[in-house]
Design an enzyme around this catalytic site. Structure first.
Site, PDB file in Angstrom:
ATOM      1  N   ASP A 108       0.826  -1.207   0.000  1.00  0.00           N
ATOM      2  CA  ASP A 108       0.000   0.000   0.000  1.00  0.00           C
ATOM      3  C   ASP A 108       0.863   1.261   0.000  1.00  0.00           C
ATOM      4  O   ASP A 108       2.075   1.223   0.252  1.00  0.00           O
ATOM      5  CB  ASP A 108      -0.935  -0.010   1.209  1.00  0.00           C
ATOM      6  N   ASP A 167     -10.418   1.507  -3.496  1.00  0.00           N
ATOM      7  CA  ASP A 167     -10.895   1.114  -2.170  1.00  0.00           C
ATOM      8  C   ASP A 167     -12.416   1.016  -2.127  1.00  0.00           C
ATOM      9  O   ASP A 167     -12.974   0.552  -1.128  1.00  0.00           O
ATOM     10  CB  ASP A 167     -10.427   2.128  -1.120  1.00  0.00           C
TER      11      ASP A 167
END
Length: 728
Positions: free
Chosen positions: A464, A530
């Site tokens: 990430d 997301d």
């Protein structure tokens, strides 16, 4: 093979009277280059292959030379692959820089030209110099077998004084009938939003200043004929393969020229070349085709041809982020692992919160050790054994480039944080950026990741990158550090992969903010967003496909109520949406009913049956019923099989939808057409399903592609699948 190089024509004194012309072609696309004796190469043509007749190539430069009708310089202005101001070009220069105010307008003269012409593709490399400016330039241009073109430049400082480089951008011309532009915009949880604009005089500039590719990145900047779409209209598109700051632009000048250009966006003083030091810009990828589906196909074919492209079946993923967030508990996670295995999951991923003092997003980043508080007494090893005992791979979340101020790492090494001298950047998600160009920081992160992977048998890393690089300066140099940080991140990924053979890596960056072809050289998939809301994901995945094939795009089934939007959607719609990607689950299955888990298991089984088709097939997209009905499909390379998904996005002014044509099939083949997906998706109400729906039908590819067939009457946010396969 016919020659594709028009040889130099000798003048009376034996010197070349006219430069040679080179054609590189593959898969129906071509680039034709003018290689002057005393100037940089110029692209005479980029687009459909004009053929290889030597007499055409020999006369092309003269035939296409623009007339001197404008109030410009008194000779034809040559716009090279790297445009130069000395030619009279008043548009954006390819190279911008200076040496304490001098050497600001170089004139490069080729010293060596290497041409490699192949049956499919080829390359040209030009080495040039400007001794007065103290610069050496190398230009590389390559036509790949997919018909994708790519180019990059390298500049070297050959003088004794430093040279400040401000920009190195390459440009490709498009014709005047390319009157419309398309690129993508977006934001967190709503990436890949298409936007169109006319190609007017001036510059359409898309700068990415996030220090990462960006959720709002143009991704592919396309110029095309007015009204071009998925299947029609001549199109040209470019993509800058770089994961840091970058720029793409479409420029139309007063004399009618139209260019697409791009490169890295350098911050002030970021690259200062010492004597004999060089800077290499990123690859600029360029695709030409008729229709944006064919434009995308060139990118897909290139990616699938890479030696490192993932070829094993893409495993069904279970990520537990939206199930537990930071609340890690062994018994809870073992239960989720049991439920995941029960529906057919093949890879179980533990997300943020397993390390250091990371109980929420305010602390712990940078301390990559398994938390004793949560996972002591061997509990972490117990979870890994349990997951693997169920036949699943084990995956783990990292955010290697980031650090919380509330961490042991930041307290020990504040000098490892990217910053402007005397002040820290504004915080984002309670975190700062770790300067990977600092040797100590780099070795700390590399050793930490490798240790955790080896000690725990980690098979997959979700990598990430949750904040922009704002005021990202180096404490070592005092300069802006985005360029060096990006290159260091590449090295880190390369080193981790080298030390952990077989490890797969996902590029995640607040969702889809690091999606580009250079990060894909080091990762096995991207997390597109997301936002798992299937309504939003339909658009996100539809336009991520302009660059990437579906097997590289993580696509998960979320909860019935989406965590990012609050929207409620049927399981059949959520699963049918996730099917056209690398399928996974991000849902607390302990809250699902028995019926939901049984249905989900059917979808997992169906994905396993069709993933070979979806992950090798050619992507086709259509916008029907005024854009209210979307078609998305995968057609096998031999056109013997295809799977199509139909989604009603909005209520249309008329209903039900008209006949739908199925693109991409062999017109001479006869296909068996049946509903796709688990039986729960198909329905049997004669009022809403067509006559052929219950038992299928047989039709030729010509009829399916030109006449079409009736489809079920859908409500908004409903989907159906149609499977076709050659009879016999």
């Amino acid at each position: 093979m016919s020659t594709t190089v028009a040889e130099d024509v000798q003048g009376a004194d034996g010197a070349p009277a006219r430069p040679r012309v080179v054609r590189l072609a593959a898969a129906g696309a071509a680039v034709v280059l003018l290689l002057p004796d005393g100037a940089l190469p110029e692209v005479l043509h980029w687009g459909a292959d004009p053929g290889d007749r030597p007499e055409d190539l020999d006369h092309l430069e003269r035939a296409t030379r623009p007339v001197l009708a404008t109030n410009g310089v008194d000779q034809g202005v040559r716009v090279a692959l790297l445009p130069e101001a000395w030619t009279g070009w008043t548009g954006t220069p390819g190279l911008s820089g200076h040496r304490a105010g001098a050497s600001w307008s170089p004139r490069f003269v080729p010293s060596d030209v290497q041409v490699d012409v192949r049956e499919q593709g080829g390359s040209v490399r030009v080495d040039a110099h400007d001794d007065a400016a103290g610069l050496r330039l190398t230009l590389e241009l390559e036509m790949l077998a997919s018909g994708l073109l790519r180019a990059r430049g390298r500049v070297t400082n050959t003088a004794d004084e430093p040279y400040t480089l401000d920009a190195l951008r390459l440009a490709l011309p498009v014709p005047t009938h390319a009157d419309e532009l398309l690129d993508l915009a977006g934001r967190w949880a709503k990436e890949r939003v298409p936007q169109r604009a006319p190609f007017v005089v001036g510059s359409h500039v898309r700068e990415g200043r996030h220090g990462r590719t960006g959720a709002d990145a143009a991704t592919v900047l396309v110029a095309g004929e007015p009204g071009f779409g998925f299947a029609a209209g001549e199109t040209w598109g470019i993509h800058v393969a770089f994961s840091g700051n970058h720029v793409v632009a479409a420029e139309r000048t007063f004399d009618g020229r139209r260019l697409l250009l791009g490169g890295e966006l350098l911050l002030p003083g970021e690259v200062v070349l010492a004597p004999e030091e060089a800077y290499t810009g990123p690859w600029l990828y360029a695709s030409h085709a008729h229709g944006t589906d064919a434009l995308a196909a060139r990118f897909h074919e290139h990616l699938r041809a890479r030696p490192g492209h993932p070829r094993s079946p893409r495993p069904v993923v279970m990520n537990v982020w939206e199930a537990v967030y930071f609340d890690h508990d062994l018994d809870r996670l073992r239960e989720l692992a049991d439920l995941a295995a029960g529906v057919g999951v093949e890879r179980f991923v533990l997300d943020d919160g397993w390390f250091g003092g990371r109980r929420d997003d305010t602390a712990g980043l940078g301390d990559w050790v398994v938390s004793e508080e949560v996972w002591g007494d061997g509990r972490f090893a117990d979870l890994v054994r349990h997951v693997k005992g169920l036949g699943m791979e084990f995956g783990l979340w990292f955010e290697p480039e980031m650090v919380n101020l509330d961490s042991d790492l930041a307290r020990r090494h504040p000098e490892w944080l990217l910053q402007v001298a005397g002040r820290l950047p504004v915080e984002a998600r309670n975190q700062q950026v770790l300067d990977l160009s600092h040797p100590g920081a780099y070795e700390h992160v590399l050793a930490s990741i490798v240790r955790v992977v080896h000690e725990n048998g980690v098979d997959f890393v979700k990598w990430d990158h949750n904040r922009d690089l704002v005021d990202a300066g180096s404490t070592r140099t005092g300069r802006a550090g985005v360029h060096e940080q990006t290159l260091a991140a590449y090295r880190l990924l390369d080193d981790v992969r080298a030390r952990c053979p077989g490890l797969e890596v996902e590029s995640c960056s607040s969702g889809g903010a690091r999606v580009d072809l250079e990060i894909l050289e080091r990762t096995d998939r991207v997390w597109a967003s997301d936002c798992i809301d299937a309504h939003e994901r339909q658009q996100i995945q539809r336009w991520t496909a302009q660059l990437l094939p579906p097997e590289l795009v993580g696509s998960h089934v979320g909860a019935d109520r989406a965590h990012t939007t609050g929207r409620r959607l049927d399981l059949s719609f959520r699963a049918a949406t996730a099917l056209f990607g690398h399928f996974g689950i991000e849902w607390d299955l302990s809250e699902a009913s028995d019926d939901e888990r049984r249905e989900l298991a059917l979808w997992v089984d169906y994905y396993k049956r069709v993933r070979g088709l979806v992950h090798t097939g050619r992507v086709v997209r259509r916008s029907l019923e005024g854009g209210d009905l979307w078609l998305h499909g995968a057609v096998s390379p031999d056109r013997r099989e295809a799977l199509y998904g139909l989604t009603l996005r909005e209520r249309h002014v008329t209903w039900p939808a008209g006949r739908v044509r199925l693109p991409g099939l062999d017109p001479d083949a006869t296909y068996v057409v049946r509903p796709g997906g688990p039986p729960v998706l198909r329905g049997d109400d004669p009022r809403t399903t067509p006559a052929w729906w219950a038992h299928g039908t047989r039709l030729s590819g010509a009829v399916l592609g030109s006449v079409g067939l009736s489809v079920p009457a859908l409500d908004p946010d409903q989907a159906v699948l149609i499977h076709v396969e050659v009879e016999g």
